[in-house]
Design a protein around this motif. Sequence first.
Motif, PDB file in Angstrom:
ATOM      1  N   GLY A  41       0.766  -1.229  -0.147  1.00 22.76           N
ATOM      2  CA  GLY A  41      -0.076   0.249   0.064  1.00 22.76           C
ATOM      3  C   GLY A  41       0.689   1.315   0.064  1.00 22.76           C
ATOM      4  N   PHE A  42       2.060   1.048   0.199  1.00 24.30           N
ATOM      5  CA  PHE A  42       2.864   2.465   0.243  1.00 24.30           C
ATOM      6  C   PHE A  42       3.393   2.689  -1.301  1.00 24.30           C
ATOM      7  N   HIS A  43       3.573   1.843  -2.075  1.00 24.60           N
ATOM      8  CA  HIS A  43       4.222   2.239  -3.442  1.00 24.60           C
ATOM      9  C   HIS A  43       3.220   1.534  -4.473  1.00 24.60           C
ATOM     10  N   ALA A  44       2.398   0.614  -3.841  1.00 24.42           N
ATOM     11  CA  ALA A  44       1.431  -0.099  -4.804  1.00 24.42           C
ATOM     12  C   ALA A  44       0.566  -0.845  -3.987  1.00 24.42           C
ATOM     13  N   PRO A  71       6.713   5.914   1.447  1.00 28.35           N
ATOM     14  CA  PRO A  71       5.407   6.033   1.183  1.00 28.35           C
ATOM     15  C   PRO A  71       5.445   6.828  -0.264  1.00 28.35           C
ATOM     16  N   LEU A  73       3.294   6.502  -3.644  1.00 25.24           N
ATOM     17  CA  LEU A  73       2.356   5.796  -4.935  1.00 25.24           C
ATOM     18  C   LEU A  73       2.636   6.464  -6.187  1.00 25.24           C
ATOM     19  N   ALA A  74       2.600   7.582  -6.193  1.00 21.60           N
ATOM     20  CA  ALA A  74       2.753   8.424  -7.370  1.00 21.60           C
ATOM     21  C   ALA A  74       4.008   7.995  -8.161  1.00 21.60           C
ATOM     22  N   PHE A  76       5.888   5.187  -7.364  1.00 23.33           N
ATOM     23  CA  PHE A  76       5.905   3.557  -7.342  1.00 23.33           C
ATOM     24  C   PHE A  76       7.000   3.341  -6.237  1.00 23.33           C
ATOM     25  N   ARG A  79      11.391   6.695  -5.974  1.00 22.02           N
ATOM     26  CA  ARG A  79      11.955   7.702  -5.633  1.00 22.02           C
ATOM     27  C   ARG A  79      12.559   7.997  -4.210  1.00 22.02           C
ATOM     28  N   GLU A  80      13.649   8.236  -4.026  1.00 18.26           N
ATOM     29  CA  GLU A  80      14.160   8.315  -2.527  1.00 18.26           C
ATOM     30  C   GLU A  80      13.682   9.744  -1.704  1.00 18.26           C
ATOM     31  N   ILE A  81      13.096   9.088  -0.609  1.00 20.54           N
ATOM     32  CA  ILE A  81      12.447  10.186   0.421  1.00 20.54           C
ATOM     33  C   ILE A  81      13.472  10.421   1.454  1.00 20.54           C
ATOM     34  N   ALA A  82      13.722  11.695   1.781  1.00 19.88           N
ATOM     35  CA  ALA A  82      14.789  11.675   2.676  1.00 19.88           C
ATOM     36  C   ALA A  82      14.087  11.543   4.158  1.00 19.88           C
ATOM     37  N   MET A  83      13.751  10.370   4.433  1.00 20.92           N
ATOM     38  CA  MET A  83      13.518   9.826   5.747  1.00 20.92           C
ATOM     39  C   MET A  83      14.497   9.483   6.592  1.00 20.92           C
ATOM     40  N   GLU A  87      12.134   6.832  11.488  1.00 19.36           N
ATOM     41  CA  GLU A  87      11.074   7.131  10.387  1.00 19.36           C
ATOM     42  C   GLU A  87      10.748   5.911   9.491  1.00 19.36           C
TER      43      GLU A  87
END
Lengths: 258, 258, 258, 258
Positions: A41-44, A71, A73-74, A76, A79-83, A87
């Motif tokens: 549910g976070f990437h698909a 997290p 979806l857009a 997929f 893309r790296e997210i700076a968490m 987190e």
Amino acid sequence: MTEAEKTIDLNADLGEGFGPWQMGDDPAMLDVVTSANVACGFHAGDPDIMAKTFALAREKGVAVGAHVSFPDLAGFGRREIAMTPKEIEHAVAYQLGAAQALAAYAGHRIAYVKAHGALANIAEKDAGVADALARATHAVDPTLTLLGIALSEQTRAGVRAGLNVAHEIFADRAYLDDARLQPRREPGAVITDCKAAIARMREMLEEGALVTISGKRLPTPIDSICVHGDTAHAVEIAQGLRAALAQDGYRLRPFVEG
Amino acid sequence: MTEAEKTIDLNADLGEGFGPWQMGDDPAMLDVVTSANVACGFHAGDPDIMAKTFALAREKGVAVGAHVSFPDLAGFGRREIAMTPKEIEHAVAYQLGAAQALAAYAGHRIAYVKAHGALANIAEKDAGVADALARATHAVDPTLTLLGIALSEQTRAGVRAGLNVAHEIFADRAYLDDARLQPRREPGAVITDCKAAIARMREMLEEGALVTISGKRLPTPIDSICVHGDTAHAVEIAQGLRAALAQDGYRLRPFVEG
Amino acid sequence: MTEAEKTIDLNADLGEGFGPWQMGDDPAMLDVVTSANVACGFHAGDPDIMAKTFALAREKGVAVGAHVSFPDLAGFGRREIAMTPKEIEHAVAYQLGAAQALAAYAGHRIAYVKAHGALANIAEKDAGVADALARATHAVDPTLTLLGIALSEQTRAGVRAGLNVAHEIFADRAYLDDARLQPRREPGAVITDCKAAIARMREMLEEGALVTISGKRLPTPIDSICVHGDTAHAVEIAQGLRAALAQDGYRLRPFVEG
Amino acid sequence: MTEAEKTIDLNADLGEGFGPWQMGDDPAMLDVVTSANVACGFHAGDPDIMAKTFALAREKGVAVGAHVSFPDLAGFGRREIAMTPKEIEHAVAYQLGAAQALAAYAGHRIAYVKAHGALANIAEKDAGVADALARATHAVDPTLTLLGIALSEQTRAGVRAGLNVAHEIFADRAYLDDARLQPRREPGAVITDCKAAIARMREMLEEGALVTISGKRLPTPIDSICVHGDTAHAVEIAQGLRAALAQDGYRLRPFVEG
């Protein structure tokens, strides 16, 4: 005296639709693989798709893992997210729990955790992120297996956390001498010819090692072969790999089976 | 021969922030209530807030439940979404599992499930939706308790599903003769005076019944008093109710405790 | 012969609630600032909050800008997301258009664009991302102004794109010798004393330059002072800055006014 | 003296992918239709897909409209969400503005607004919701056209709001005697045979009326034929309708063209 049975697992990413959108041919892939990495549910994936995928996997005797992601979806999950690692731990636990519940709902059971997309790429090289992944998994259920890229920080972190670790290789990707996958954008990084993929897989299984583009051998346990589920000839290539393994005397079974 | 100890639970909605946004005073409420209904990311809450809330609840000895909702952050779960019972089952299982994992991560354990907002309102009257809620809970873990509105379809569905059921009443809301809450928009529906709330609660506990606006008594088990966490004097009213209960000889403890 | 009138703008981030959650005291800030950077739903804000904020700003004669961000509600736009410049262009255009429509709906008009959070931080230093921001703005409406951090890639990109550019300084942040803001986590980076903030602002306005922590002067046009809306004493500090500016003979007005 | 030229528009829903997921064959449909209802990110579509779709439509000379929806990606906008008319107004303005900006970015221009899914179904019958749709459109740009279902509250609300209104009929759906579409779940509601759809369309155009399942004629202006883009034979049926119209002497052109 009989020779010990050779076993191997084939894993693929499944349940990658979202809402009204589909991706890949899950029923066909579930006839080929022995382990399914199911999107959480976070990437698909969404609760309905997860329930359906777990039910189908149970029916076909395929083991299931939680395929955890940033997290996004857009994007997929690519893309790296700076968490922060903390987190990431929370996000992994959240997805894993959701997957466990929907697997239970469908009469199945999550056997392992595997990182997806950008999270997998980072956890391949970044010990801090890999540890976050392993710690979250262990905190939720220490009997789970971590399915990680062979010779990566992922598998090392799994060992550090006290988890069972399964080592996977890619039949259709080229390896660099440091055991990392050659970036997709470089020529030769992705092997699209089924015969070539089979040949590479056989070489690595025989040698018990990654075989790099320069010909180096990097010894590693090999528990699972990762096949792709969303490319044009995904099912065909997976079937080809499975047939070759059977021909070579391997019994195909999930790496986590009793 | 000693009189049997009287016990009662106080529950409130907690962990209702999201990302950078806060709601209510969770640490203060956790000093008053014995059970915390923790948002699971669908109407409020996120993995970080859930982990923090479960850790704090554990520290303070407060039981925790999964507060499940329609997927509707922007509407705080207060808007009905036309989902089928099957979709609701999957959504409930998803949230419950996520909560279980983050509770485990924080060293705590989900003891019960409670519906939030529009989902709760519908499940109060619609047996099909209430059954979806109960079925999902039972499928994920049959030892969980369903915390439901007294004399509603929620509690009936819990019984049908074979779950333990805890019955809650509202100290600060007026009841209609059919045991339903008077709609908030009607005058007198919400009791904001602390003394009046205490008086109503005492009357209902003594009688073992809902007391309606026309004075009717509707007998029901009462396991928990629901207090609100997000209104202006939330903490104050909760403290007043707790003090009154203690004065009346009640021991405050979670309804699910051993 | 009269001296030319001195004018200056005060800008702050507003409309940063989401759904049921609030942030800051918008009505109070709208009595102090002359320009409001309004969140567009990607890091905060939603259609209802946007409509309300634009209506209130119009009523109070405050100019409004689209405060554009990475798509990241949970992280409040403060986490970098690995998007390409082209994807950023599309995301900026989307938010800007949504803001224009809701401003029109409320009888107001978007006068400028400003980047928020991680997007602003990257566009401060990365010419490619700054150009994406400016190009998207120009493509949607070439008469819009880009409100950018003085002496950054943001303002340079605005000039390259042929946009009107407004240069902003921060009264309550320390500057490094390369004109960048000192990172928040370093001691002294954020000035919380109102008098100190006023003194710094006065010094920079008098000198027509950023004043860095080593005492260097970096000349720049100064069109606007950015004040924060979400800290403990936000309103108080903003009022202090405004009073000081008035005392110094500045007329406060939006930088984009006719 | 020459006969006045007969013109007609064909419209279809396009840009209905999201992130990595595709839906329908947009390039093929854009060769057939004269107007494209483009998803605005609430039920489908994202800034990248919108930009791409608007660019392709411009290239092929296809007019574009904002296809506005409830905020419901997971449900593809097909689930009713209990929003107030005011909230719907804001949501419509938001999507419309985003679409206008990305159309401008792509060198195109939004010509009209059309409601999607559950929002369309409600606005067909509920004058309050239809008025919200029309009011939002008018507030953002009073020169826009509202593309509405013939003989519905949608078109009536457009007239009330002072908008240009275009009336659409469905070639492949059965009508009830009250001018509403027969619900999809009922047998005969959807016409899947291309010849039957063509025959129905011809009958309605000749009569200048909806033809209901009982044979009643309900007179209405007809400006556009709606064709579906996401069914198995979508492109084929659309081509068949287009060919039939050409054969009957219609010039196909957008209803909003100069």
